[in-house]
Design a protein around this motif. Structure first.
Motif, PDB file in Angstrom:
ATOM      1  N   PRO A  97       0.805  -1.142  -0.067  1.00  0.00           N
ATOM      2  CA  PRO A  97      -0.188  -0.110   0.111  1.00  0.00           C
ATOM      3  C   PRO A  97       1.008   1.126   0.085  1.00  0.00           C
ATOM      4  N   GLY A  98       0.463   2.078  -0.883  1.00  0.00           N
ATOM      5  CA  GLY A  98       0.989   3.591  -0.752  1.00  0.00           C
ATOM      6  C   GLY A  98       2.685   3.512  -0.937  1.00  0.00           C
ATOM      7  N   THR A  99       3.093   2.599  -1.602  1.00  0.00           N
ATOM      8  CA  THR A  99       4.426   2.352  -1.551  1.00  0.00           C
ATOM      9  C   THR A  99       5.193   3.155  -2.818  1.00  0.00           C
ATOM     10  N   TYR A 100       6.290   3.682  -2.650  1.00  0.00           N
ATOM     11  CA  TYR A 100       6.987   4.396  -3.923  1.00  0.00           C
ATOM     12  C   TYR A 100       7.151   3.522  -4.997  1.00  0.00           C
ATOM     13  N   GLY A 101       6.453   3.953  -5.952  1.00  0.00           N
ATOM     14  CA  GLY A 101       6.741   3.003  -7.223  1.00  0.00           C
ATOM     15  C   GLY A 101       5.426   2.047  -7.503  1.00  0.00           C
ATOM     16  N   ASN A 102       4.513   2.366  -6.505  1.00  0.00           N
ATOM     17  CA  ASN A 102       3.480   1.190  -6.588  1.00  0.00           C
ATOM     18  C   ASN A 102       2.488   1.239  -8.028  1.00  0.00           C
TER      19      ASN A 102
ATOM     20  N   ASN B  31       4.743  10.334  -6.774  1.00  0.00           N
ATOM     21  CA  ASN B  31       4.443   9.855  -8.061  1.00  0.00           C
ATOM     22  C   ASN B  31       3.292   9.956  -8.655  1.00  0.00           C
ATOM     23  N   GLN B  33       0.879   8.386 -12.133  1.00  0.00           N
ATOM     24  CA  GLN B  33       1.028   7.225 -13.012  1.00  0.00           C
ATOM     25  C   GLN B  33      -0.152   7.539 -14.026  1.00  0.00           C
ATOM     26  N   LEU B  48       4.822   5.064 -14.857  1.00  0.00           N
ATOM     27  CA  LEU B  48       4.861   5.674 -13.567  1.00  0.00           C
ATOM     28  C   LEU B  48       5.909   6.664 -13.768  1.00  0.00           C
ATOM     29  N   ARG B  50       8.175   9.274 -11.017  1.00  0.00           N
ATOM     30  CA  ARG B  50       8.435   9.977  -9.929  1.00  0.00           C
ATOM     31  C   ARG B  50       8.793  11.225  -9.829  1.00  0.00           C
ATOM     32  N   LEU B  92      -0.085   9.834  -6.186  1.00  0.00           N
ATOM     33  CA  LEU B  92       0.126   9.162  -5.001  1.00  0.00           C
ATOM     34  C   LEU B  92       0.710  10.324  -4.239  1.00  0.00           C
ATOM     35  N   SER B  96       0.291   9.161   1.978  1.00  0.00           N
ATOM     36  CA  SER B  96      -0.983   8.760   1.773  1.00  0.00           C
ATOM     37  C   SER B  96      -0.637   7.457   1.123  1.00  0.00           C
ATOM     38  N   GLU B  97      -1.720   6.786   1.511  1.00  0.00           N
ATOM     39  CA  GLU B  97      -1.660   5.299   0.699  1.00  0.00           C
ATOM     40  C   GLU B  97      -2.690   5.206  -0.430  1.00  0.00           C
ATOM     41  N   LYS B  98      -3.260   6.399  -0.692  1.00  0.00           N
ATOM     42  CA  LYS B  98      -4.354   6.455  -1.563  1.00  0.00           C
ATOM     43  C   LYS B  98      -3.735   6.836  -3.040  1.00  0.00           C
TER      44      LYS B  98
END
Lengths: 115, 111
Positions: A97-102, B31, B33, B48, B50, B92, B96-98
């Motif tokens: 979740p919410g990882t850089y490059g996800n 990032n 996307q 993607l 960054r 992103l 946040s995880e969204k």
């Protein structure tokens, strides 16, 4: 093999009914999501689970209840369906979740029509 | 809340032409996307970029990111009829995880 699969693809039901949409991913990912896409194509996250635990719960009516029996499955149950629930529901998964490059992998969608 | 806003909402071009779609966002990001959605299908991840990158290429796709203007562009070169789809940017944000999606650009490539 389908990476993220959800069933049913099409569902037409009457107001007030209860229905479920099932989702399974075979990618070995830890995180799964439910997104809702409305008639204007706006895609909004509803829920996110990481290793069977709820981590994101957007402002969604409590008639919507996700259930994750294991990290490869995330089902969506909807009680007392309303006309406004008509939409396309997408299941998705990602490694973290919410990882850089996800990157998120989406299922093909479930078209729900409430009449 | 919605983060990305694609522009234009719809774009119609001839096969062989280049297609450029833009995305603007409001808050700082980790990032950005781009995804493609064919009619009646799910979304497919395209590329993607960054926050510390300015440009990225993948085949006929070129994405740029300008964090000072909080904007990104997706360029599809030498378009084909099979590129007809809706294209979404998603961001992103830090902490946040969204992944938050914009409303998309509907691209039509005429043969």
């Amino acid at each position: 093999d389908t990476a993220v699969s959800q069933t049913p693809k099409y569902l037409v039901t009457q107001m007030g009914n209860d229905k479920s949409i099932k989702c399974e991913q075979n990618l070995g990912h830890d995180t799964m999501y439910w997104y809702k896409q409305d008639s204007k194509k706006f895609l909004k996250i509803m829920f996110s689970y990481n290793n069977k635990e709820l981590i994101i719960n957007e402002t969604v009516p409590n008639r919507f209840s996700p259930k994750s029996p294991d990290k490869a499955h995330l089902n969506l149950h909807i009680n007392s369906l309303e006309l406004g629930d008509s939409a396309v529901y997408f299941c998705a998964s990602s490694q973290d979740p919410g990882t850089y490059g996800n990157t998120i992998y989406f299922g093909e969608g479930s078209w729900l029509t409430v009449v | 809340s919605q983060q990305g806003e694609e522009d234009p909402q719809a774009l119609s071009i001839q096969e062989g032409e280049n297609a450029t779609m833009n995305c603007s966002y409001k808050t700082s990001i980790n990032n950005l996307q781009w995804y493609r959605q064919n009619s009646g299908r799910g979304l497919v991840h395209l590329i993607l970029i960054r926050s510390n990158e300015r440009e990225k290429h993948s085949g006929r796709l070129r994405v740029t990111l300008d964090t000072s203007k909080k904007s990104s562009s997706l360029l599809i070169t030498a378009s084909r009829a099979a590129d007809t789809a809706s294209y979404f940017c998603a961001t992103l944000s830090g902490g946040s995880e969204k992944l938050v999606f914009g409303k998309g650009t509907k691209l039509t490539v005429n043969p």
